[in-house]
Design a protein around this motif. Sequence first.
Motif, mmCIF file in Angstrom:
data_model
loop_
_atom_site.group_PDB
_atom_site.id
_atom_site.type_symbol
_atom_site.label_atom_id
_atom_site.label_comp_id
_atom_site.label_asym_id
_atom_site.label_seq_id
_atom_site.Cartn_x
_atom_site.Cartn_y
_atom_site.Cartn_z
ATOM 1 N N ASN A 46 0.834 -1.175 0.000
ATOM 2 C CA ASN A 46 0.000 0.000 0.000
ATOM 3 C C ASN A 46 0.891 1.256 0.000
ATOM 4 O O ASN A 46 1.944 1.291 0.613
ATOM 5 N N HIS A 47 0.468 2.339 -0.682
ATOM 6 C CA HIS A 47 1.245 3.569 -0.811
ATOM 7 C C HIS A 47 1.513 4.209 0.544
ATOM 8 O O HIS A 47 2.603 4.731 0.792
ATOM 9 N N SER A 48 0.568 4.156 1.482
ATOM 10 C CA SER A 48 0.751 4.765 2.804
ATOM 11 C C SER A 48 1.798 4.001 3.620
ATOM 12 O O SER A 48 2.482 4.580 4.441
ATOM 13 N N GLU A 49 1.939 2.690 3.388
ATOM 14 C CA GLU A 49 2.948 1.920 4.100
ATOM 15 C C GLU A 49 4.358 2.312 3.644
ATOM 16 O O GLU A 49 5.279 2.338 4.435
ATOM 17 N N GLU A 50 4.524 2.646 2.384
ATOM 18 C CA GLU A 50 5.834 3.059 1.879
ATOM 19 C C GLU A 50 6.293 4.340 2.549
ATOM 20 O O GLU A 50 7.463 4.495 2.872
ATOM 21 N N LEU A 51 5.391 5.279 2.778
ATOM 22 C CA LEU A 51 5.761 6.541 3.401
ATOM 23 C C LEU A 51 6.137 6.366 4.863
ATOM 24 O O LEU A 51 7.005 7.053 5.365
ATOM 25 N N ALA A 52 5.504 5.432 5.555
ATOM 26 C CA ALA A 52 5.779 5.224 6.970
ATOM 27 C C ALA A 52 7.044 4.402 7.182
ATOM 28 O O ALA A 52 7.664 4.477 8.222
ATOM 29 N N SER A 53 7.464 3.646 6.234
ATOM 30 C CA SER A 53 8.630 2.790 6.352
ATOM 31 C C SER A 53 9.904 3.585 6.041
ATOM 32 O O SER A 53 10.035 4.148 4.972
ATOM 33 N N PRO A 54 10.848 3.641 6.976
ATOM 34 C CA PRO A 54 12.071 4.412 6.723
ATOM 35 C C PRO A 54 12.987 3.701 5.741
ATOM 36 O O PRO A 54 13.091 2.478 5.721
ATOM 37 N N GLY A 55 13.649 4.483 4.917
ATOM 38 C CA GLY A 55 14.616 3.944 3.984
ATOM 39 C C GLY A 55 15.960 3.728 4.688
ATOM 40 O O GLY A 55 16.142 4.076 5.858
ATOM 41 N N ARG A 56 16.893 3.146 3.960
ATOM 42 C CA ARG A 56 18.215 2.886 4.545
ATOM 43 C C ARG A 56 18.919 4.172 4.948
ATOM 44 O O ARG A 56 19.531 4.239 6.007
ATOM 45 N N ARG A 57 18.816 5.203 4.127
ATOM 46 C CA ARG A 57 19.482 6.467 4.451
ATOM 47 C C ARG A 57 18.912 7.077 5.722
ATOM 48 O O ARG A 57 19.649 7.578 6.561
#
Length: 174
Positions: free
Chosen positions: A2-13
């Motif tokens: 889901n698109h909202s899950e991508e925003l809440a999940s922190p990236g490696r950086r």
Amino acid sequence: MNHSEELASPGRRALFRRLVKPKPVELPESIYPRPPWAQDNQTFLALCDRCDRCIDACPQRVIRQSEESHPVLKGLPVLSLDYGRCDFCDQCVDHCPTGALSKEDGRRIQAVARVSGHCQLTLNQHCDFCVDACEEDAIRIKDQRVQIDEALCTGCGECSLDCYDKAITLHKRC
């Protein structure tokens, strides 16, 4: 996903930015005294914009640009008492547009007199020009040695000007 899950999940950086604390920045200290009423080093460096108004306003011409090699310090106003004295007229403060020089938050006395080993008294020659020059009674002669009471010294530079051997020099007050 889901698109909202991508925003809440922190990236490696973002993860590494949270784990690595930034190193504190060490601000350089000038070896020269600042003009009268200069604020503490951090505040002075943050506020002074090198406009030279304090230099231009000084009737005694004892404020000049620093020639230090560090880029943060180069061109900042410093107190130079080699050829003149400061009479604390406050013209530098009155012309400072940024507040780097401030009667409310700054320190009036920025320099202190020190005696070197080539004073005439140490050579058994009578001399008391520095004692006569000091309006604050900060200089005394005891046991054929010049003693400067740093608590009374205003760092005006008059004693240094009157010392024909240049045995008295002005240094940054710590």
